[in-house]
Design an enzyme around this catalytic site. Structure first.
Site, PDB file in Angstrom:
ATOM      1  N   HIS A  60     -40.239 -59.598 -14.335  1.00  0.00           N
ATOM      2  CA  HIS A  60     -38.969 -60.306 -14.133  1.00  0.00           C
ATOM      3  C   HIS A  60     -38.759 -60.768 -12.692  1.00  0.00           C
ATOM      4  O   HIS A  60     -37.871 -61.567 -12.425  1.00  0.00           O
ATOM      5  CB  HIS A  60     -37.787 -59.424 -14.557  1.00  0.00           C
ATOM      6  CG  HIS A  60     -37.442 -58.364 -13.571  1.00  0.00           C
ATOM      7  ND1 HIS A  60     -38.187 -57.202 -13.446  1.00  0.00           N
ATOM      8  CD2 HIS A  60     -36.468 -58.292 -12.637  1.00  0.00           C
ATOM      9  CE1 HIS A  60     -37.663 -56.459 -12.478  1.00  0.00           C
ATOM     10  NE2 HIS A  60     -36.626 -57.094 -11.978  1.00  0.00           N
ATOM     11  N   HIS A  87     -35.980 -64.183  -9.561  1.00  0.00           N
ATOM     12  CA  HIS A  87     -35.555 -63.027 -10.357  1.00  0.00           C
ATOM     13  C   HIS A  87     -35.118 -63.537 -11.728  1.00  0.00           C
ATOM     14  O   HIS A  87     -34.022 -64.084 -11.877  1.00  0.00           O
ATOM     15  CB  HIS A  87     -34.407 -62.303  -9.656  1.00  0.00           C
ATOM     16  CG  HIS A  87     -34.114 -60.958 -10.209  1.00  0.00           C
ATOM     17  ND1 HIS A  87     -33.437 -60.765 -11.385  1.00  0.00           N
ATOM     18  CD2 HIS A  87     -34.425 -59.727  -9.742  1.00  0.00           C
ATOM     19  CE1 HIS A  87     -33.313 -59.471 -11.620  1.00  0.00           C
ATOM     20  NE2 HIS A  87     -33.924 -58.822 -10.626  1.00  0.00           N
TER      21      HIS A  87
END
Length: 159
Positions: free
Chosen positions: A65, A80
């Site tokens: 992620h 992110h």
């Protein structure tokens, strides 16, 4: 990158297709208060995550992620994918790169299963942050529709 009034202007492209919003609109204080640095965010409409800059992959989280890319000028860009994705189960994001690998803007970093991630109640908003941003000055931040790997969402100069 291009020259303007004796300063080099660097560009950061959208890592995903979707809609660009200011960091201040993110529902996470770490990003909205710019604790990690300045930038923008993309609400994705596509599942391919692309490199926003030319550089070297410095870090990839275990869940895929989070990506940190360092440019040739030493500027670190953090991508992110989603808010609250650190605890995602395996298989939600498939990474196609490794730490230490060189990438060009537009190269595929990962593929995110947006529906699966959304099913966990996770906000898909994806911040793109210049970390350690005291050495840069953001000159332009785009808002609105964007195409991953093509639309310039941030421009900056080095201080």
């Amino acid at each position: 990158m291009f020259q303007s009034k004796n300063k080099t202007i660097y560009e950061i492209k959208a890592p995903l297709s979707g809609t660009v919003i200011p960091l201040e609109q993110i529902r996470d204080n770490v990003f909205s208060q710019k604790i990690l640095g300045s930038g923008a965010a993309v609400i994705p409409s596509d599942n391919l995550v692309l490199s926003p800059v030319d550089g070297t992959i410095m870090q990839i989280s275990d869940t895929g992620h989070l990506y940190t890319i360092e440019t040739a000028e030493g500027i670190c860009i953090l991508i992110h994918i989603g808010i609250g994705t650190a605890s995602l189960p395996a298989g939600s994001i498939k990474s196609f790169v490794m730490a230490g690998q060189s990438v060009r803007a537009g190269n595929v970093l990962a593929q995110a299963d947006l529906e699966k991630i959304r099913s966990y109640g996770i906000d898909l908003c994806t911040p793109v942050v210049i970390t350690g941003d005291e050495s840069v000055h953001i000159t332009e931040c785009t808002e609105g529709s964007c195409t991953g790997g093509e639309t310039v969402i941030l421009q900056y100069t080095q201080v």
